[in-house]
Design an enzyme around this catalytic site. Structure first.
Site, PDB file in Angstrom:
ATOM      1  N   VAL A  92       0.914  -0.960  -0.021  1.00 47.50           N
ATOM      2  CA  VAL A  92       0.433   0.349   0.033  1.00 47.50           C
ATOM      3  C   VAL A  92       0.688   1.228   0.570  1.00 47.50           C
ATOM      4  CG1 VAL A  92      -1.705   1.296   1.235  1.00 47.50           C
ATOM      5  CG2 VAL A  92      -2.227  -0.894   1.230  1.00 47.50           C
ATOM      6  N   GLU A  93       1.948   1.151   0.494  1.00 52.55           N
ATOM      7  CA  GLU A  93       2.573   2.764   1.031  1.00 52.55           C
ATOM      8  C   GLU A  93       4.040   2.964  -0.500  1.00 52.55           C
ATOM      9  OE1 GLU A  93       2.693   4.602   3.097  1.00 52.55           O
ATOM     10  OE2 GLU A  93       1.480   3.451   5.187  1.00 52.55           O
TER      11      GLU A  93
END
Length: 196
Positions: A113-114
């Site tokens: 996600v990051e």
């Protein structure tokens, strides 16, 4: 929105009920998408459906095999191609997870996600590397080079472990704090901040 997707990603895999089928797709940006519904283009990667769900006819001769013994009420579903997707940095993530006593699946979810597994990812606010560490957070958790994947993973894992302790192992709050900052979660009354 990003916090909610992040929470959904982690919780969909970690908290899938027994008997669940989880379908997934990693898009061209390296972002994982998960669903419980068979969607065109998605691959089945978790299948805990009990054998009873197959509605096997016990009167059928055993030599015909499960597919041939399905009843007319439950035709065999179309075969779904299953691919094992080896995540980038798997060995490094496993090593750091053991060292820092953090679940490797959680680390993979955060990295997905990051940064989408881009070790050179740089956010508009200055977060860097695989785990998108802000410079102050990197320094706080002993990271000298945020662009170094091993150091970045270690620092991010230490930070996650710290957040889990601060928020009494409440994964939702720890992930919200990772994304929005500890202060934002505390200032929101130890709740997920109402950010878009």
């Amino acid at each position: 929105m990003r916090t909610h997707f992040f929470l959904a990603l982690v919780l969909a895999v970690a908290a899938a009920p027994v008997g669940a089928r989880i379908y997934g797709l990693v898009d061209e940006n390296g972002v994982a998408h998960l669903t419980e519904l068979p969607v065109e283009g998605y691959m089945l990667f978790k299948n805990d459906a009990p054998a009873a769900a197959l509605q096997i006819d016990p009167a059928a001769p055993p030599s015909t095999g499960v597919a041939a013994r399905r009843t007319a009420r439950a035709p065999a579903p179309a075969p779904i191609p299953v691919r094992v997707i080896r995540q980038p940095y798997s060995d490094l993530v496993a090593k750091v997870a053991r060292e820092q006593q953090v679940d490797a699946a959680l680390l993979h979810a955060v990295v997905t996600v990051e940064s989408g597994y881009n070790p050179r990812a740089l956010s508009p606010k200055g977060a860097r590397g695989l785990m998108q560490l802000m410079p102050g957070t990197a320094q706080r958790f002993g990271v000298k080079d945020s662009w170094n994947p091993l150091q970045n993973l270690r620092g991010g894992a230490r930070y996650l472990r710290h957040l889990l302790l601060v928020f009494n192992n409440n994964l939702n709050l720890a992930l919200a704090a990772y994304n929005a900052g500890e202060g934002a979660v505390i200032d929101s009354g130890r709740a997920i901040p109402p950010y878009p």
